[in-house]
Design a protein around this motif. Structure first.
Motif, short mmCIF file in Angstrom:
data_model
loop_
_atom_site.label_atom_id
_atom_site.label_comp_id
_atom_site.label_asym_id
_atom_site.label_seq_id
_atom_site.Cartn_x
_atom_site.Cartn_y
_atom_site.Cartn_z
N THR A 74 0.83 -1.20 0.00
CA THR A 74 0.00 0.00 0.00
C THR A 74 0.87 1.25 0.00
O THR A 74 1.83 1.36 0.76
CB THR A 74 -0.93 0.03 1.23
OG1 THR A 74 -1.81 -1.11 1.16
CG2 THR A 74 -1.77 1.30 1.25
N LEU A 75 0.48 2.18 -0.87
CA LEU A 75 1.17 3.45 -1.00
C LEU A 75 0.14 4.55 -0.82
O LEU A 75 -0.94 4.50 -1.41
CB LEU A 75 1.81 3.54 -2.39
CG LEU A 75 2.76 4.67 -2.70
CD1 LEU A 75 4.00 4.58 -1.83
CD2 LEU A 75 3.14 4.62 -4.17
N VAL A 76 0.44 5.53 0.03
CA VAL A 76 -0.44 6.68 0.23
C VAL A 76 0.19 7.87 -0.47
O VAL A 76 1.34 8.23 -0.20
CB VAL A 76 -0.67 6.97 1.72
CG1 VAL A 76 -1.57 8.21 1.88
CG2 VAL A 76 -1.33 5.77 2.40
N LEU A 77 -0.56 8.45 -1.39
CA LEU A 77 -0.02 9.47 -2.28
C LEU A 77 -0.72 10.81 -2.10
O LEU A 77 -1.92 10.86 -1.83
CB LEU A 77 -0.18 9.02 -3.73
CG LEU A 77 0.54 7.73 -4.14
CD1 LEU A 77 -0.12 7.13 -5.36
CD2 LEU A 77 2.01 8.02 -4.39
N SER A 78 0.04 11.86 -2.29
CA SER A 78 -0.51 13.21 -2.35
C SER A 78 0.39 14.05 -3.24
O SER A 78 1.54 13.67 -3.52
CB SER A 78 -0.59 13.83 -0.95
OG SER A 78 0.71 14.15 -0.46
N ARG A 79 -0.10 15.18 -3.67
CA ARG A 79 0.74 16.06 -4.48
C ARG A 79 1.96 16.52 -3.70
O ARG A 79 3.05 16.67 -4.25
CB ARG A 79 -0.05 17.28 -4.96
CG ARG A 79 -1.18 16.93 -5.92
CD ARG A 79 -1.55 18.09 -6.81
NE ARG A 79 -0.43 18.49 -7.65
CZ ARG A 79 -0.02 17.81 -8.72
NH1 ARG A 79 -0.63 16.69 -9.06
NH2 ARG A 79 0.99 18.25 -9.44
N GLU A 80 1.77 16.72 -2.40
CA GLU A 80 2.87 17.23 -1.58
C GLU A 80 3.99 16.21 -1.39
O GLU A 80 5.13 16.58 -1.12
CB GLU A 80 2.34 17.67 -0.21
CG GLU A 80 1.45 18.91 -0.24
CD GLU A 80 0.10 18.68 -0.88
OE1 GLU A 80 -0.48 19.64 -1.45
OE2 GLU A 80 -0.38 17.53 -0.84
N THR A 81 3.68 14.92 -1.53
CA THR A 81 4.69 13.90 -1.30
C THR A 81 5.19 13.24 -2.58
O THR A 81 5.90 12.24 -2.52
CB THR A 81 4.17 12.80 -0.34
OG1 THR A 81 2.99 12.20 -0.89
CG2 THR A 81 3.86 13.38 1.03
N LEU A 82 4.80 13.79 -3.74
CA LEU A 82 5.40 13.28 -4.97
C LEU A 82 6.90 13.52 -4.92
O LEU A 82 7.36 14.56 -4.43
CB LEU A 82 4.79 13.98 -6.19
CG LEU A 82 3.36 13.59 -6.54
CD1 LEU A 82 2.86 14.41 -7.73
CD2 LEU A 82 3.23 12.11 -6.83
N PRO A 83 7.71 12.59 -5.40
CA PRO A 83 9.15 12.68 -5.17
C PRO A 83 9.83 13.79 -5.97
O PRO A 83 9.39 14.16 -7.06
CB PRO A 83 9.64 11.31 -5.63
CG PRO A 83 8.62 10.85 -6.62
CD PRO A 83 7.31 11.38 -6.12
#
Length: 273
Positions: A253-262
């Motif tokens: 499971t990966l939790v994604l947001s715009r703020e945590t895009l690499p």
């Protein structure tokens, strides 16, 4: 006469401006063009895996296996990609997407509790088209062709499904069999996360898939549809020469947001195949 001509020319420019801007505005109204940014425009924080359930600006993505993912939005909408009778999550989603290639990518008997069953193809080989909003999730698609078992072409047998939630666009390439044209790339626009089949044989060959991924320029690539570790490692070795870094997660499971895009474009390997 010169002054009159100048005035007329200025008036013509003013009247023409809305029409000249229309194509750009039409593109901007598309999901990826609207919400995604180039991964090279601004610094981003390293990719993280928060333990908490996603907040209003986050999306949870779980790799179930093969080409099946469970996507869950903060508003409680769930979607399962390439829904089939072999690899399924424990939960019944509100939305299921399918592709035609073979039976590990579709089901003839989906759970009756699913509200929306979206086939990526039509029996008449015309293009399937979706523009669907379910709660805080938007779903669209780009039809592509696939090969049949005799080497012929099945027109519009696959769809690249796009899921938008929390200002993120996630593209599932499905059973992609060919590289993308400039027209395809223009229709897709900027993608934040791409779920890519990397088996190198049943779908697109490794070089072709690398070409597609480089053209999409997504900040996050998640491999799928690779059957065994050797196949996955072959893809990763080929992709290691690109500008992407490779990370491996212990969690599916990966939790994604715009703020945590690499900050650096990343291939994130999730457990499963």
């Amino acid at each position: 006469m010169t002054r009159v001509a100048t005035v007329c020319l200025l008036l013509l420019c003013v009247l023409a401006a809305p029409f000249a801007a229309a194509p750009a505005q039409a593109q901007a109204d598309r999901c990826p063009k609207l919400v995604a940014r180039s991964p090279f425009l601004a610094p981003r924080a390293p990719l993280t895996l928060p333990a908490a359930y996603p907040g209003a600006r986050e999306v949870s993505l779980t790799y179930v296996g093969h080409s099946t993912f469970l996507i869950e939005t903060a508003g409680g909408v769930s979607v399962v990609t390439d829904y089939n009778d072999y690899v399924r999550p424990a939960t019944v989603p509100r939305v299921a997407t399918m592709n035609r290639a073979h039976s590990t990518h579709y089901s003839l008997n989906p759970d009756p509790g699913i509200e929306h069953v979206l086939k990526g193809w039509r029996e008449d080989r015309e293009a399937a088209r979706y523009d669907l909003e379910v709660g805080d999730l938007w779903i669209g698609n780009l039809p592509t062709n696939i090969r049949d078992w005799e080497g012929g072409t099945i027109r519009n047998g696959n769809s690249i499904f796009i899921f938008r939630a929390a200002d993120l666009c996630i593209a599932h390439l499905g059973h992609l069999h060919h590289t993308l044209t400039q027209e395809d790339l223009g229709a897709l626009g900027r993608i934040d996360v791409v779920l890519a089949p990397v088996d190198g044989s049943y779908t697109l060959d490794v070089d072709g898939m690398v070409e597609v991924l480089k053209a999409l320029e997504a900040p996050v690539v998640i491999p799928m549809h690779y059957f065994n570790r050797g196949t996955l490692e072959r893809f990763l070795q080929r992709f290691a020469s690109s500008k992407y870094v490779i990370e491996r997660s212990a969690s599916p499971t990966l939790v994604l947001s715009r703020e945590t895009l690499p900050l650096t474009p990343t291939v994130m390997v999730l457990p499963g195949n």
